[in-house]
Design an enzyme around this catalytic site. Structure first.
Site, PDB file in Angstrom:
ATOM      1  CG  ASP A   1      -2.079   1.168   1.368  1.00 14.13           C
ATOM      2  OD1 ASP A   1      -2.561   1.518   0.143  1.00 14.13           O
ATOM      3  OD2 ASP A   1      -2.349   1.227   2.414  1.00 14.13           O
TER       4      ASP A   1
ATOM      5  CG  ASP B   1       1.103   7.654  -3.501  1.00 12.48           C
ATOM      6  OD1 ASP B   1       1.225   8.308  -4.355  1.00 12.48           O
ATOM      7  OD2 ASP B   1       0.699   7.803  -2.485  1.00 12.48           O
TER       8      ASP B   1
ATOM      9  CD  GLU C   1      -2.691   8.297  -4.205  1.00 10.49           C
ATOM     10  OE1 GLU C   1      -2.697   7.306  -3.817  1.00 10.49           O
ATOM     11  OE2 GLU C   1      -2.796   9.433  -3.804  1.00 10.49           O
TER      12      GLU C   1
ATOM     13  N   GLY D   1      -9.140   5.393   1.912  1.00  4.96           N
ATOM     14  CA  GLY D   1      -9.736   6.028   2.955  1.00  4.96           C
ATOM     15  C   GLY D   1     -11.372   5.515   3.131  1.00  4.96           C
ATOM     16  N   GLY D   2     -11.451   4.004   3.069  1.00 10.91           N
ATOM     17  CA  GLY D   2     -12.629   3.362   2.852  1.00 10.91           C
ATOM     18  C   GLY D   2     -13.339   3.436   4.258  1.00 10.91           C
TER      19      GLY D   2
ATOM     20  CG  ASN E   1      -4.947   0.934   8.163  1.00  7.94           C
ATOM     21  OD1 ASN E   1      -4.908  -0.003   8.850  1.00  7.94           O
ATOM     22  ND2 ASN E   1      -3.922   1.720   8.188  1.00  7.94           N
ATOM     23  CB  THR E   2      -8.813   4.304  10.201  1.00  6.83           C
ATOM     24  OG1 THR E   2      -8.010   4.975   9.352  1.00  6.83           O
ATOM     25  CG2 THR E   2      -9.327   4.952  11.418  1.00  6.83           C
TER      26      THR E   2
HETATM   27  P1  13P Z   1      -8.307   4.356   6.119  1.00  9.55           P
HETATM   28  O1  13P Z   1      -7.379   4.189   7.260  1.00  9.55           O
HETATM   29  O2  13P Z   1      -9.015   5.587   6.247  1.00  9.55           O
HETATM   30  O3  13P Z   1      -9.512   3.024   6.026  1.00  9.55           O
HETATM   31  O4  13P Z   1      -7.722   4.248   4.672  1.00  9.55           O
HETATM   32  C1  13P Z   1      -7.073   2.968   4.282  1.00  9.55           C
HETATM   33  C2  13P Z   1      -6.131   3.279   3.042  1.00  9.55           C
HETATM   34  O5  13P Z   1      -6.845   3.910   2.128  1.00  9.55           O
HETATM   35  C3  13P Z   1      -5.127   2.525   3.054  1.00  9.55           C
HETATM   36  O6  13P Z   1      -4.324   3.256   1.888  1.00  9.55           O
END
Ligand code: 13P
Length: 287
Positions: free
Chosen positions: A84, A105, A135, A208-209, A231-232
């Protein structure tokens, strides 16, 4: 055996559902993600940032861990191991060491340099059967210590990068890494639609899902988003379950301090949340 993400993403793009791309941080995380995907019969992309891979001991340690868990847990669904937000050097290293998919990226370079570097990574990756994400534009927020204010991607620039043969394209469409602020404007569907048309409907990635309302994710999927990064959200549910265990004093009861017991509620929370997200993205039963 781990697979490239190209085929699963292509199928999802044709079938209009999202492939979950979950970031992993350690053994517990990886086991929970694999177990959720096996139970839900979902293809999955397990991804690490460069920082998370370093934390786990390096790229080779991650490759070995994911491969070994895939075998020893008897996983049958398609699993890709993806880098990533890779740097140019990091992406090359991961291709060499056994990642089956990489993101380069180059969004912080000017477009000509981004094109030149993306081209080199795509050629190298494809010669080894590794899929590639690139990206354009910026994803707002902070990830792995890198902060971006977010920048809507330019459709013509997206086309130049996509035409290089990228397997899935990440583009800034108002999305942000981390927790969304209360006054977040939402995804920019107009720009998403323009980009998707410019790149001929090729698969796109929603960074940023975490925390995006499902109606917006669904709409984004109908407009070409195919890989949804999370991720978050898994970090938050893990932390919450671990905090509850400790605040309830369970680590002080009997052998509650045993790490296998201490980390179990967090690991279960990751699995439960991953299954909910898989069902929301529609990849359940698609393996
Ligand atoms: P989040 O941490 O907002 O879910 O984003 C994850 C992401 O886009 C990893 O590149």
């Amino acid at each position: 055996m781990l697979v490239s993400a190209a085929e699963m993403v292509k199928k999802a793009n044709e079938g209009h559902y999202g492939i979950p791309a979950f970031n992993t941080n350690n053994l517990e995380w990886t086991k929970s993600i694999l177990s959720a995907c096996e139970e839900a019969k979902s293809p999955v992309i397990i991804q690490t940032s460069e920082g998370a891979a370093k934390y786990m001991g390096g790229y080779k340690a991650v490759v070995d861990m994911v491969n070994d868990l895939y075998d020893s847990m008897g996983i049958t669904v398609p699993v890709a191991l993806h880098l990533d937000h890779g740097t140019f050097e990091g992406a090359k290293k991961c291709i060499e060491l056994g990642y089956t998919s990489v993101m380069f990226d180059g969004s912080h370079y000017d477009i000509d340099e981004n094109i030149a570097k993306s081209k080199e990574i795509i050629e190298l990756a494809h010669s080894k059967g590794v899929s590639v994400e690139c990206e354009v534009g910026g994803i707002g927020g902070t990830e792995d210590g890198v902060t971006s204010s977010g920048e809507l991607a330019d459709p013509a620039e997206c086309k130049s990068i996509s035409d290089l043969g990228v397997d899935f394209l990440a583009a800034g469409i108002g999305n942000i890494h981390g927790v969304y602020p209360a006054d977040w404007a939402g995804l920019n569907f107009e720009r998403l639609d323009e980009i998707s048309k410019a790149i001929g409907g090729k698969p796109m990635v929603l960074h940023g899902g975490s925390g995006i309302p499902f109606e917006q994710v669904h709409k984004a999927i109908t407009l070409g988003v195919t890989k949804v990064n999370i991720n978050t959200e898994l970090q938050i549910v893990f932390a919450k379950a671990t905090r509850e265990y400790i605040l309830a004093g369970k680590d002080e009861q009997g052998k509650g301090y045993d790490p296998r017991k201490l980390l179990a509620p967090g690991a279960e929370a990751i699995k439960k949340t991953a299954i909910e997200l898989i069902n929301a993205f529609g990849s359940n039963g698609k393996a």
